[in-house]
Design a protein around this motif. Structure first.
Motif, PDB file in Angstrom:
ATOM      1  N   PRO A  15      -4.539  -6.155   8.695  1.00 23.40           N
ATOM      2  CA  PRO A  15      -5.953  -6.043   9.040  1.00 23.40           C
ATOM      3  C   PRO A  15      -6.862  -5.852   7.822  1.00 23.40           C
ATOM      4  N   ALA A  16      -6.384  -5.115   6.807  1.00 17.83           N
ATOM      5  CA  ALA A  16      -7.227  -4.883   5.625  1.00 17.83           C
ATOM      6  C   ALA A  16      -7.424  -6.188   4.848  1.00 17.83           C
ATOM      7  N   GLY A  17      -6.328  -6.881   4.562  1.00 18.82           N
ATOM      8  CA  GLY A  17      -6.403  -8.107   3.765  1.00 18.82           C
ATOM      9  C   GLY A  17      -7.166  -9.205   4.496  1.00 18.82           C
ATOM     10  N   GLY A  39      -1.309 -10.443  10.383  1.00 21.14           N
ATOM     11  CA  GLY A  39      -1.606  -9.217  11.125  1.00 21.14           C
ATOM     12  C   GLY A  39      -0.867  -8.003  10.590  1.00 21.14           C
ATOM     13  N   GLY A  40       0.015  -8.191   9.605  1.00 18.74           N
ATOM     14  CA  GLY A  40       0.705  -7.061   8.968  1.00 18.74           C
ATOM     15  C   GLY A  40       1.444  -6.211   9.972  1.00 18.74           C
ATOM     16  N   ASN A  41       1.274  -4.909   9.862  1.00 19.86           N
ATOM     17  CA  ASN A  41       2.030  -3.983  10.706  1.00 19.86           C
ATOM     18  C   ASN A  41       1.602  -3.991  12.166  1.00 19.86           C
ATOM     19  N   LEU A  42       0.561  -4.749  12.509  1.00 17.95           N
ATOM     20  CA  LEU A  42       0.107  -4.755  13.909  1.00 17.95           C
ATOM     21  C   LEU A  42       1.200  -5.243  14.851  1.00 17.95           C
ATOM     22  N   SER A  49      -4.997   1.144  21.429  1.00 21.44           N
ATOM     23  CA  SER A  49      -5.969   1.644  22.410  1.00 21.44           C
ATOM     24  C   SER A  49      -7.212   2.226  21.764  1.00 21.44           C
ATOM     25  N   ASN A  50      -7.271   2.189  20.425  1.00 23.00           N
ATOM     26  CA  ASN A  50      -8.414   2.837  19.775  1.00 23.00           C
ATOM     27  C   ASN A  50      -9.194   1.882  18.883  1.00 23.00           C
ATOM     28  N   TYR A  51      -9.071   0.574  19.146  1.00 20.95           N
ATOM     29  CA  TYR A  51      -9.837  -0.386  18.347  1.00 20.95           C
ATOM     30  C   TYR A  51     -11.048  -0.803  19.166  1.00 20.95           C
ATOM     31  N   ASN A  82       4.818 -14.679   0.282  1.00 23.73           N
ATOM     32  CA  ASN A  82       4.673 -13.346  -0.291  1.00 23.73           C
ATOM     33  C   ASN A  82       4.523 -13.419  -1.805  1.00 23.73           C
ATOM     34  N   VAL A  83       4.132 -12.297  -2.346  1.00 24.61           N
ATOM     35  CA  VAL A  83       3.927 -12.219  -3.803  1.00 24.61           C
ATOM     36  C   VAL A  83       5.146 -11.582  -4.446  1.00 24.61           C
ATOM     37  N   GLU A  84       5.702 -12.279  -5.400  1.00 25.04           N
ATOM     38  CA  GLU A  84       6.836 -11.736  -6.160  1.00 25.04           C
ATOM     39  C   GLU A  84       6.286 -10.770  -7.219  1.00 25.04           C
ATOM     40  N   GLY A 274      -6.940  -0.343   2.645  1.00 23.53           N
ATOM     41  CA  GLY A 274      -6.023  -0.097   3.758  1.00 23.53           C
ATOM     42  C   GLY A 274      -4.980   0.959   3.438  1.00 23.53           C
ATOM     43  N   ASP A 275      -3.815   0.811   4.069  1.00 24.55           N
ATOM     44  CA  ASP A 275      -2.779   1.847   3.993  1.00 24.55           C
ATOM     45  C   ASP A 275      -2.187   2.050   2.599  1.00 24.55           C
ATOM     46  N   VAL A 276      -2.334   1.068   1.715  1.00 21.01           N
ATOM     47  CA  VAL A 276      -1.746   1.208   0.369  1.00 21.01           C
ATOM     48  C   VAL A 276      -2.604   2.096  -0.528  1.00 21.01           C
ATOM     49  N   LYS A 282      -5.508   6.560   7.927  1.00 17.75           N
ATOM     50  CA  LYS A 282      -4.841   5.260   7.809  1.00 17.75           C
ATOM     51  C   LYS A 282      -4.719   4.647   9.199  1.00 17.75           C
ATOM     52  N   GLN A 283      -5.701   3.843   9.537  1.00 17.74           N
ATOM     53  CA  GLN A 283      -5.781   3.229  10.864  1.00 17.74           C
ATOM     54  C   GLN A 283      -6.233   1.784  10.713  1.00 17.74           C
ATOM     55  N   ILE A 284      -6.212   1.041  11.833  1.00 19.97           N
ATOM     56  CA  ILE A 284      -6.611  -0.367  11.777  1.00 19.97           C
ATOM     57  C   ILE A 284      -8.096  -0.473  11.408  1.00 19.97           C
ATOM     58  N   LEU A 285      -8.903   0.322  12.116  1.00 14.59           N
ATOM     59  CA  LEU A 285     -10.351   0.243  11.915  1.00 14.59           C
ATOM     60  C   LEU A 285     -10.740   0.582  10.467  1.00 14.59           C
TER      61      LEU A 285
HETATM   62  C1  LIG Z   1       4.266   2.078  15.042  1.00 11.40           C
HETATM   63  C2  LIG Z   1       2.840   2.094  14.559  1.00 11.40           C
HETATM   64  C3  LIG Z   1       1.805   2.323  15.452  1.00 11.40           C
HETATM   65  C4  LIG Z   1       0.471   2.339  15.005  1.00 11.40           C
HETATM   66  N1  LIG Z   1      -0.515   2.510  15.931  1.00 11.40           N
HETATM   67  C5  LIG Z   1      -1.811   2.430  15.557  1.00 11.40           C
HETATM   68  C6  LIG Z   1      -2.865   2.488  16.528  1.00 11.40           C
HETATM   69  O1  LIG Z   1      -2.610   2.610  17.726  1.00 11.40           O
HETATM   70  N2  LIG Z   1      -4.141   2.415  16.079  1.00 11.40           N
HETATM   71  C7  LIG Z   1      -4.454   2.269  14.751  1.00 11.40           C
HETATM   72  O2  LIG Z   1      -5.652   2.179  14.425  1.00 11.40           O
HETATM   73  N3  LIG Z   1      -3.490   2.204  13.822  1.00 11.40           N
HETATM   74  C8  LIG Z   1      -2.166   2.275  14.178  1.00 11.40           C
HETATM   75  N4  LIG Z   1      -1.179   2.191  13.244  1.00 11.40           N
HETATM   76  C9  LIG Z   1      -1.563   2.116  11.817  1.00 11.40           C
HETATM   77  C10 LIG Z   1      -1.994   0.682  11.449  1.00 11.40           C
HETATM   78  O3  LIG Z   1      -0.995  -0.225  11.846  1.00 11.40           O
HETATM   79  C11 LIG Z   1      -2.225   0.595   9.943  1.00 11.40           C
HETATM   80  O4  LIG Z   1      -3.155   1.577   9.540  1.00 11.40           O
HETATM   81  C12 LIG Z   1      -2.746  -0.779   9.540  1.00 11.40           C
HETATM   82  O5  LIG Z   1      -1.869  -1.803   9.972  1.00 11.40           O
HETATM   83  C13 LIG Z   1      -2.902  -0.854   8.024  1.00 11.40           C
HETATM   84  O6  LIG Z   1      -3.375  -2.119   7.707  1.00 11.40           O
HETATM   85  P1  LIG Z   1      -3.112  -2.724   6.250  1.00 11.40           P
HETATM   86  O7  LIG Z   1      -3.667  -4.101   6.294  1.00 11.40           O
HETATM   87  O8  LIG Z   1      -3.568  -1.788   5.213  1.00 11.40           O
HETATM   88  O9  LIG Z   1      -1.532  -2.773   6.082  1.00 11.40           O
HETATM   89  P2  LIG Z   1      -0.402  -3.493   6.925  1.00 11.40           P
HETATM   90  O10 LIG Z   1      -0.769  -3.650   8.348  1.00 11.40           O
HETATM   91  O11 LIG Z   1       0.843  -2.752   6.586  1.00 11.40           O
HETATM   92  O12 LIG Z   1      -0.337  -4.954   6.297  1.00 11.40           O
HETATM   93  C14 LIG Z   1       0.084  -5.156   4.973  1.00 11.40           C
HETATM   94  C15 LIG Z   1       0.857  -6.453   4.894  1.00 11.40           C
HETATM   95  O13 LIG Z   1       1.110  -6.744   3.518  1.00 11.40           O
HETATM   96  C16 LIG Z   1       2.405  -7.257   3.417  1.00 11.40           C
HETATM   97  N5  LIG Z   1       2.954  -7.197   2.076  1.00 11.40           N
HETATM   98  C17 LIG Z   1       3.618  -6.179   1.483  1.00 11.40           C
HETATM   99  N6  LIG Z   1       4.065  -6.557   0.274  1.00 11.40           N
HETATM  100  C18 LIG Z   1       3.646  -7.840   0.108  1.00 11.40           C
HETATM  101  C19 LIG Z   1       3.832  -8.802  -0.930  1.00 11.40           C
HETATM  102  N7  LIG Z   1       4.519  -8.536  -2.043  1.00 11.40           N
HETATM  103  N8  LIG Z   1       3.285 -10.037  -0.765  1.00 11.40           N
HETATM  104  C20 LIG Z   1       2.577 -10.336   0.354  1.00 11.40           C
HETATM  105  N9  LIG Z   1       2.403  -9.477   1.383  1.00 11.40           N
HETATM  106  C21 LIG Z   1       2.936  -8.247   1.245  1.00 11.40           C
HETATM  107  C22 LIG Z   1       3.194  -6.377   4.388  1.00 11.40           C
HETATM  108  O14 LIG Z   1       4.455  -6.964   4.693  1.00 11.40           O
HETATM  109  C23 LIG Z   1       2.238  -6.351   5.564  1.00 11.40           C
HETATM  110  O15 LIG Z   1       2.470  -7.455   6.407  1.00 11.40           O
HETATM  111  C24 LIG Z   1       0.165   2.159  13.642  1.00 11.40           C
HETATM  112  C25 LIG Z   1       1.210   1.927  12.735  1.00 11.40           C
HETATM  113  C26 LIG Z   1       2.536   1.883  13.182  1.00 11.40           C
HETATM  114  C27 LIG Z   1       3.643   1.604  12.207  1.00 11.40           C
END
Ligand SMILES: Cc1cc2nc3c(=O)[nH]c(=O)nc-3n(C[C@H](O)[C@H](O)[C@H](O)COP(=O)(O)OP(=O)(O)OC[C@H]3O[C@@H](n4cnc5c(N)ncnc54)[C@H](O)[C@@H]3O)c2cc1C
Length: 307
Positions: A15-17, A39-42, A49-51, A82-84, A274-276, A282-285
């Protein structure tokens, strides 16, 4: 091999990217996104339920694909690789992708999220120790399985909800004396009649030959005892994905990237979202908001460099 160039490279298609990509395209930047998981971790979330905008909730996978197709229709180049390595060469960032192709840009955004930590105990690599319930939970459907969830935070709560419809019995284990998940999740888990909660319980080892058959635990410092399980799902700690960055950045001791108020890292032109990123929520929003802000700030920064 020819080097592809963009105004902005984004590492991570969560979601962040993807939000960063939508905003960067709307600012007119030629934008390339890396990441093979739209969609990453989605994809790990059964129901979000909170978006805002989805009063009845939305499956995480569906929300991820909505955001992905929006980035696509804005014209972002979504490489699905992916990025090496991310390197710095003078004023350029260089991405070497997993196919060995090279890409460059004057600004970049790290949006790589994190992954669950594995436990540093005996046999932590046995078959049957999982980190994603959405991916591996279905392996146990119809098997009358006993499944352990390690970690009682929000992630552990989500795992219990998901696994309770798959397993015969779910055992939630945590060293803490109290549940760490939010109140809404606590009530939802409390309503499940097949979840047993063991707090104050330390995992000493996993047992089994190739496949896990049990967890050796000590509750309240008592003598070790073995709990028979068919699988374990880990939700005990999180580790930011930063291994691909080949130059030093300022981070917290846990490895989260430290940014300034405009989300720029200690390397000029490189943003983290985002989460990094070292952030409190650390949430989707909040991840989407980070992405949007970083794209706007990166555009300002690029204009400043060119003026
Ligand atoms: C089980 C679970 C339930 C959750 N429930 C909720 C919820 O109900 N509501 C809510 O708001 N949040 C929830 N979250 C938190 C939410 O999923 C995260 O805060 C959000 O996904 C973070 O978004 P992001 O884009 O920062 O990272 P991510 O969603 O982690 O996406 C990052 C992406 O980057 C990729 N990546 C990593 N390394 C590389 C690389 N070298 N090259 C290319 N890509 C790479 C990863 O594989 C991943 O796909 C939940 C998380 C989990 C695990």
């Amino acid at each position: 091999m020819k080097e592809e160039s963009s105004d902005l490279m984004i590492v991570g298609a969560g979601p962040a990217g993807l939000s960063a990509a939508i905003y960067a395209r709307r600012q007119g930047l030629v934008t390339t996104v890396f990441g093979d998981m739209p969609g990453g971790n989605l994809y790990m979330i059964q129901k979000v339920s909170n978006y805002p905008g989805f009063k009845d909730g939305v499956p995480g996978m569906q929300l991820g694909s909505f955001i992905f197709s929006q980035a696509q229709s804005e014209g972002a180049n979504l490489t699905m690789t992916n990025v090496e390595r991310l390197e710095k060469n003078g004023s350029s960032f260089i991405v070497v992708d997993t196919n060995g192709a090279r890409h460059s840009s004057p600004a970049a955004i790290i949006a790589t999220g994190g992954k669950p930590k594995r436990l540093a105990v005996e046999n932590s690599n046995l078959e049957g120790i999982h980190t994603c319930a959405m991916c591996d939970g279905p392996l146990y459907r119809g098997k009358e399985a006993t499944l352990a969830v390690v970690g009682s935070g929000d992630r552990g709560g989500h795992l219990c909800l998901l696994l309770s419809i798959i397993g015969r019995k779910i055992i939630l284990l945590d060293t803490n004396a109290a549940l760490e998940m939010n109140a809404a999740l606590q009530s939802a888990v409390a309503e499940l009649d097949n979840v047993e909660i063991l707090l104050g319980t330390e995992i000493l080892a996993f047992t089994g030959e190739n496949d896990i058959d049990g967890v050796q635990v000590s509750t309240g410092g008592g003598p070790p005892k073995k709990i028979a399980v068919d699988a374990v799902f880990l939700a005990a700690g999180w580790k930011p994905n930063t291994a691909m960055i080949s130059f030093p950045l300022k981070t917290t001791p846990q490895g989260y990237i430290i940014t300034d108020e405009k989300l720029m890292t200690s390397c000029p032109g490189l943003y983290a979202v985002g989460d990094v990123r070292d952030s409190d929520v650390k949430q989707i929003l909040t991840s989407c908001a980070d992405g949007a802000r970083a794209a706007v700030y990166a555009t300002e920064w690029l204009r400043g460099q060119n003026s």
